[in-house]
Design a protein around this motif. Structure first.
Motif, PDB file in Angstrom:
ATOM      1  N   LEU A 120      10.221  -1.798   6.599  1.00 39.60           N
ATOM      2  CA  LEU A 120      10.666  -1.269   5.341  1.00 39.60           C
ATOM      3  C   LEU A 120       9.588  -1.623   4.356  1.00 39.60           C
ATOM      4  O   LEU A 120       9.042  -0.461   3.593  1.00 39.60           O
ATOM      5  N   LEU A 121       8.900  -2.787   4.389  1.00 36.87           N
ATOM      6  CA  LEU A 121       7.826  -3.079   3.461  1.00 36.87           C
ATOM      7  C   LEU A 121       6.438  -2.694   4.020  1.00 36.87           C
ATOM      8  O   LEU A 121       5.391  -3.060   3.070  1.00 36.87           O
ATOM      9  N   ALA A 122       6.278  -1.965   5.160  1.00 37.62           N
ATOM     10  CA  ALA A 122       5.050  -1.666   5.624  1.00 37.62           C
ATOM     11  C   ALA A 122       4.176  -0.760   4.471  1.00 37.62           C
ATOM     12  O   ALA A 122       2.827  -1.068   4.597  1.00 37.62           O
ATOM     13  N   PRO A 123       4.575  -0.027   3.699  1.00 33.63           N
ATOM     14  CA  PRO A 123       3.496   0.638   2.640  1.00 33.63           C
ATOM     15  C   PRO A 123       3.024  -0.455   1.607  1.00 33.63           C
ATOM     16  O   PRO A 123       2.179  -0.060   1.219  1.00 33.63           O
ATOM     17  N   LEU A 124       3.506  -1.472   1.468  1.00 35.04           N
ATOM     18  CA  LEU A 124       3.122  -2.397   0.527  1.00 35.04           C
ATOM     19  C   LEU A 124       1.870  -3.377   1.441  1.00 35.04           C
ATOM     20  O   LEU A 124       2.012  -3.817   2.461  1.00 35.04           O
ATOM     21  N   THR A 125       0.974  -3.824   0.416  1.00 36.00           N
ATOM     22  CA  THR A 125       0.136  -4.808   0.976  1.00 36.00           C
ATOM     23  C   THR A 125       0.688  -6.239   1.094  1.00 36.00           C
ATOM     24  O   THR A 125       1.822  -6.514   0.246  1.00 36.00           O
ATOM     25  N   PRO A 126       0.223  -7.168   1.798  1.00 37.34           N
ATOM     26  CA  PRO A 126       0.748  -8.620   1.793  1.00 37.34           C
ATOM     27  C   PRO A 126       0.811  -9.234   0.236  1.00 37.34           C
ATOM     28  O   PRO A 126       2.044  -9.859   0.177  1.00 37.34           O
ATOM     29  N   LYS A 130       4.729 -10.069  -1.275  1.00 36.18           N
ATOM     30  CA  LYS A 130       4.705 -11.395  -1.903  1.00 36.18           C
ATOM     31  C   LYS A 130       5.388 -11.242  -3.657  1.00 36.18           C
ATOM     32  O   LYS A 130       6.457 -11.892  -3.966  1.00 36.18           O
ATOM     33  N   GLN A 131       4.775 -10.284  -4.186  1.00 38.62           N
ATOM     34  CA  GLN A 131       4.937  -9.907  -5.728  1.00 38.62           C
ATOM     35  C   GLN A 131       6.370  -9.514  -5.443  1.00 38.62           C
ATOM     36  O   GLN A 131       7.414  -9.950  -6.429  1.00 38.62           O
ATOM     37  N   LEU A 132       6.957  -8.508  -4.527  1.00 37.85           N
ATOM     38  CA  LEU A 132       8.154  -7.729  -4.729  1.00 37.85           C
ATOM     39  C   LEU A 132       9.180  -9.135  -4.639  1.00 37.85           C
ATOM     40  O   LEU A 132      10.075  -9.023  -5.391  1.00 37.85           O
ATOM     41  N   MET A 133       8.976  -9.696  -3.689  1.00 38.50           N
ATOM     42  CA  MET A 133       9.830 -10.864  -3.310  1.00 38.50           C
ATOM     43  C   MET A 133      10.141 -12.020  -4.485  1.00 38.50           C
ATOM     44  O   MET A 133      11.176 -12.236  -4.822  1.00 38.50           O
ATOM     45  N   THR A 134       8.865 -12.170  -5.023  1.00 37.71           N
ATOM     46  CA  THR A 134       8.871 -13.005  -6.177  1.00 37.71           C
ATOM     47  C   THR A 134       9.968 -12.431  -7.442  1.00 37.71           C
ATOM     48  O   THR A 134      10.785 -13.024  -8.201  1.00 37.71           O
TER      49      THR A 134
END
Length: 147
Positions: A120-126, A130-134
């Motif tokens: 699901l999160l593959a389109p995002l950089t690491p 991390k920012q999304l989860m925060t």
């Protein structure tokens, strides 16, 4: 000029809901390989964490209707993933415990769910992940604490 549909689809609530629906579907498809639905997985995880636990307490902790909890536990017990036994001090209640087979299935489902979330999160950089989860954690915690 923005249409009403575009306006709705640009709302954070709409976007978060759509992404959540897709993520839930991906996890549901992944754990189906183990013969479980999302609620089975949640009840199995709660039983492993809180068990031995009464059937009623499981329902309260997960906000599941008692009739739905019975059906879910019936499935898990038929699959050999949990055991129900009369409570030692109150025979009117059932105590639920996870079996070794249930622990193994729970571990495999956790791995499958993590893989689905990674997809699901593959389109995002690491860093973006991390920012999304925060940010999601902050929104979630704000919901739980009084303003």
């Amino acid at each position: 000029m923005t249409s009403e549909l575009q306006r709705i689809q640009s709302l954070p609530t709409w976007l978060v809901g759509r992404v959540a629906d897709r993520g839930r579907g991906m996890v549901a498809d992944a754990i189906a390989a183990e013969g479980l639905k999302l609620m089975h997985h949640a009840v199995l995880a709660a039983t492993a964490e809180y068990g031995p636990v009464t059937q009623a307490d499981l329902g309260r902790r997960l906000a599941v209707d008692p009739k739905d909890m019975v059906g879910t536990l019936n499935h898990l017990q038929c699959e050999g993933l949990v055991l129900r036994a009369p409570h030692p001090s109150d025979r009117r209640k059932n105590v639920v415990t996870v079996t070794p087979a249930g622990t193994a299935v729970l571990s495999r489902c956790g791995t499958l769910a993590e893989a689905a979330n990674a997809e699901l999160l593959a389109p995002l950089t690491p860093d973006e992940r991390k920012q999304l989860m925060t940010l999601l954690t902050r929104l979630h915690e704000a919901e739980e604490s009084p303003a």
